[in-house]
Scaffold this motif. Sequence first.
Motif, PDB file in Angstrom:
ATOM      1  N   ARG A  65     -27.664   4.698 -40.166  1.00 46.85           N
ATOM      2  CA  ARG A  65     -27.371   3.728 -41.406  1.00 46.85           C
ATOM      3  C   ARG A  65     -26.308   2.353 -41.272  1.00 46.85           C
ATOM      4  N   GLN A  66     -25.515   2.542 -41.121  1.00 43.34           N
ATOM      5  CA  GLN A  66     -24.108   1.851 -40.965  1.00 43.34           C
ATOM      6  C   GLN A  66     -23.473   1.459 -39.935  1.00 43.34           C
ATOM      7  N   ALA A  67     -23.169   0.249 -39.114  1.00 40.76           N
ATOM      8  CA  ALA A  67     -22.488  -0.025 -38.606  1.00 40.76           C
ATOM      9  C   ALA A  67     -21.194   0.621 -38.286  1.00 40.76           C
ATOM     10  N   GLY A  68     -21.150   0.939 -36.887  1.00 38.35           N
ATOM     11  CA  GLY A  68     -19.122   1.477 -37.295  1.00 38.35           C
ATOM     12  C   GLY A  68     -17.839   0.491 -36.523  1.00 38.35           C
ATOM     13  N   LEU A  69     -16.729   1.489 -36.569  1.00 41.88           N
ATOM     14  CA  LEU A  69     -15.686   0.096 -36.494  1.00 41.88           C
ATOM     15  C   LEU A  69     -15.743  -1.490 -35.313  1.00 41.88           C
ATOM     16  N   ARG A  70     -16.292  -0.410 -34.389  1.00 42.53           N
ATOM     17  CA  ARG A  70     -16.748  -1.770 -33.528  1.00 42.53           C
ATOM     18  C   ARG A  70     -17.716  -2.335 -33.152  1.00 42.53           C
ATOM     19  N   ARG A  71     -18.197  -2.337 -34.635  1.00 39.80           N
ATOM     20  CA  ARG A  71     -19.352  -3.603 -35.224  1.00 39.80           C
ATOM     21  C   ARG A  71     -19.294  -4.301 -36.253  1.00 39.80           C
ATOM     22  N   LEU A  72     -18.153  -3.846 -36.386  1.00 40.18           N
ATOM     23  CA  LEU A  72     -18.117  -4.507 -38.034  1.00 40.18           C
ATOM     24  C   LEU A  72     -17.345  -6.191 -37.534  1.00 40.18           C
ATOM     25  N   PRO A  73     -17.421  -6.817 -38.383  1.00 42.79           N
ATOM     26  CA  PRO A  73     -17.142  -8.409 -37.907  1.00 42.79           C
ATOM     27  C   PRO A  73     -15.740  -8.563 -38.781  1.00 42.79           C
ATOM     28  N   GLY A  74     -15.083  -8.928 -37.988  1.00 40.38           N
ATOM     29  CA  GLY A  74     -13.524  -9.730 -39.024  1.00 40.38           C
ATOM     30  C   GLY A  74     -12.707  -7.851 -39.286  1.00 40.38           C
ATOM     31  N   VAL A  75     -12.958  -6.543 -38.164  1.00 36.45           N
ATOM     32  CA  VAL A  75     -12.382  -5.237 -38.274  1.00 36.45           C
ATOM     33  C   VAL A  75     -11.512  -5.984 -37.081  1.00 36.45           C
TER      34      VAL A  75
ATOM     35  N   ILE B 256     -10.166  -2.770 -34.076  1.00 41.16           N
ATOM     36  CA  ILE B 256      -9.679  -1.918 -34.007  1.00 41.16           C
ATOM     37  C   ILE B 256      -8.644  -1.005 -32.413  1.00 41.16           C
ATOM     38  N   HIS B 257      -7.642  -0.844 -33.043  1.00 42.15           N
ATOM     39  CA  HIS B 257      -6.054  -1.307 -31.633  1.00 42.15           C
ATOM     40  C   HIS B 257      -6.713   0.140 -31.543  1.00 42.15           C
ATOM     41  N   PHE B 258      -6.007   0.377 -29.975  1.00 42.19           N
ATOM     42  CA  PHE B 258      -5.568   1.878 -28.851  1.00 42.19           C
ATOM     43  C   PHE B 258      -6.895   2.796 -29.340  1.00 42.19           C
ATOM     44  N   ALA B 259      -7.759   2.909 -30.460  1.00 37.97           N
ATOM     45  CA  ALA B 259      -8.600   3.927 -30.471  1.00 37.97           C
ATOM     46  C   ALA B 259      -9.999   3.070 -29.685  1.00 37.97           C
ATOM     47  N   ASP B 260     -10.052   2.214 -29.586  1.00 38.36           N
ATOM     48  CA  ASP B 260     -11.532   2.106 -28.958  1.00 38.36           C
ATOM     49  C   ASP B 260     -11.494   2.467 -27.424  1.00 38.36           C
ATOM     50  N   THR B 261     -10.275   3.051 -27.016  1.00 37.75           N
ATOM     51  CA  THR B 261     -10.104   3.984 -25.396  1.00 37.75           C
ATOM     52  C   THR B 261     -10.511   4.988 -25.963  1.00 37.75           C
ATOM     53  N   ALA B 262     -10.648   5.670 -26.439  1.00 45.54           N
ATOM     54  CA  ALA B 262     -11.427   7.132 -27.200  1.00 45.54           C
ATOM     55  C   ALA B 262     -11.945   7.658 -25.968  1.00 45.54           C
ATOM     56  N   ALA B 263     -13.148   7.300 -25.681  1.00 46.34           N
ATOM     57  CA  ALA B 263     -13.732   7.242 -24.397  1.00 46.34           C
ATOM     58  C   ALA B 263     -12.929   7.575 -22.345  1.00 46.34           C
ATOM     59  N   THR B 264     -12.058   6.990 -22.741  1.00 47.55           N
ATOM     60  CA  THR B 264     -10.865   7.820 -21.464  1.00 47.55           C
ATOM     61  C   THR B 264      -9.835   8.074 -21.604  1.00 47.55           C
ATOM     62  N   SER B 265      -9.794   8.231 -23.256  1.00 49.48           N
ATOM     63  CA  SER B 265      -7.761   8.729 -23.214  1.00 49.48           C
ATOM     64  C   SER B 265      -7.698   9.726 -24.776  1.00 49.48           C
ATOM     65  N   PRO B 266      -7.366  10.734 -24.190  1.00 45.29           N
ATOM     66  CA  PRO B 266      -7.277  11.817 -25.709  1.00 45.29           C
ATOM     67  C   PRO B 266      -6.964  11.351 -26.561  1.00 45.29           C
TER      68      PRO B 266
ATOM     69  N   HIS C   3     -16.240   9.938 -33.162  1.00 41.66           N
ATOM     70  CA  HIS C   3     -17.605   9.382 -33.325  1.00 41.66           C
ATOM     71  C   HIS C   3     -18.008   8.635 -33.928  1.00 41.66           C
ATOM     72  N   THR C   4     -17.627   9.011 -35.023  1.00 43.51           N
ATOM     73  CA  THR C   4     -18.719   8.195 -36.163  1.00 43.51           C
ATOM     74  C   THR C   4     -17.954   6.911 -36.515  1.00 43.51           C
ATOM     75  N   LEU C   5     -17.198   6.811 -36.359  1.00 42.53           N
ATOM     76  CA  LEU C   5     -15.794   6.069 -37.659  1.00 42.53           C
ATOM     77  C   LEU C   5     -15.938   4.597 -36.704  1.00 42.53           C
ATOM     78  N   LEU C   6     -16.316   5.210 -34.913  1.00 43.21           N
ATOM     79  CA  LEU C   6     -16.036   4.313 -34.190  1.00 43.21           C
ATOM     80  C   LEU C   6     -17.730   3.738 -33.749  1.00 43.21           C
ATOM     81  N   ASN C   7     -18.590   4.485 -33.600  1.00 39.56           N
ATOM     82  CA  ASN C   7     -19.872   3.932 -33.358  1.00 39.56           C
ATOM     83  C   ASN C   7     -20.485   4.407 -35.085  1.00 39.56           C
ATOM     84  N   GLY C   8     -20.809   4.160 -35.745  1.00 43.26           N
ATOM     85  CA  GLY C   8     -21.418   4.175 -36.931  1.00 43.26           C
ATOM     86  C   GLY C   8     -22.712   5.124 -36.953  1.00 43.26           C
ATOM     87  N   THR C   9     -23.372   5.239 -37.849  1.00 44.08           N
ATOM     88  CA  THR C   9     -24.696   6.249 -37.461  1.00 44.08           C
ATOM     89  C   THR C   9     -25.919   4.471 -37.847  1.00 44.08           C
TER      90      THR C   9
END
Length: 411
Positions: A313-323, A325-335, A305-311
């Motif tokens: 103090r720091q933006a997570g992978l979902r909000r980093l320009p130029g980055v 995420i493959h597949f892990a962005d479905t973490a809320a809906t698939s294990p 959750h921290t890696l995807l959404n950040g804290t």
Amino acid sequence: MRYVRGQFAHLEHDARGTSRLFFENSGGSLRLRAASERALEISLFPEAPSRPGKVARDLARIEQQGESDLLAFFGGAPDGALLPTATASQAMFVLVRTITENVPGTNIVTTALEHPSSYDACEQYARRTGQELRTAAPNRTTGGIDPSAVAELVDAETSLVSVIATSNITGAITDIPALVEAVREKNPGVHVIVDAVQYAPHGVLDAQGWGVDGVNIAPYKMFGDRGNAFTYLSPRLAELGHDRLTKASSRTWSVGSSAPAVFAGFSAIMDYLVTVGGASPATDRRDGIVAGMHAVQRHEQALLHTLLNGTERQAGLRRLPGVHIHFADTAATSPRDLIVPLTFDGLSCADAVRAYEDNGVTVYERVATSHYSERILRSLGLEGVVRVSPLHCHTPEEAEHFLRVTEMIAK
């Protein structure tokens, strides 16, 4: 958390003493000191556990405890069998060969996400036994395998279904109970084996509850040493014809002298899990192990959750320009396992991995030019990803540090 971090060797520094963040645990996890030390201690004994001496009897008890711990970890039946091998890949070839040579059928079903040891074993033994190989395609949204995709390939003549529990590239977890139910509706007697090497350090195995016939693990992926692996076999699979000494029991799968040290190392891993789970010494061993794995899962999902959404103090992978995420962005809906596959705009996977290393972070690229990754990646429509795979001994602060490094690299 202090206790957990204190148990792992080279957590903050590599073997040369260089500070680094090790986020490459899917390629071989950080090691528990107790597991390696205990295995080394026992490996120095010259006695054989089959001898009548006092030390030999001690070794036999260590081996028996290890076997008991393995059945508890697998969630296996008491009358199931264990196959110790040098590698989990070797075990997959043994299982596939045993089933295809003993179970009648005209086809084998597997998936495009399988590790080469599983897929290639199915491919080779399909050819040798004159069976058709049927391969289920992955779900390109989740990066995983839908049970229905496997089940639709199964029929009354399917001899074997071989599936991976967690992809070590995408991190997607297969719903094994749902898959087994679906394929057994099509063929009630079909044998099902599971590659659980990636899943085992992060989730609860339940061979009996899943209803599978074989499950393999590799301790080097779950805090232990390289050079040994274990596979659980269901009672019916254990009875199939296989290599063994003529006078040995039909349920014996270990050929030759045993190695008590590898069992001692595995028991040390189980001791650690029981402690992490907060179980008392009187707790049933299986219950203690499960409690430990649940504690691991909770912490790792918080890290994801921290890696995807950040804290704050720091933006997570979902909000980093130029980055991306493959597949892990479905973490809320698939294990999902604690694996995040990334790509960068204008930066190759290899260059990104080097940039991470230059900034004290160890990750790994999985690319389609590798025979380990080609089939898997191309089935998902990719040519490569940077695989990020922390472990439960890492902290939210380390995840935040990784995000800062990633943001810098992306710029």
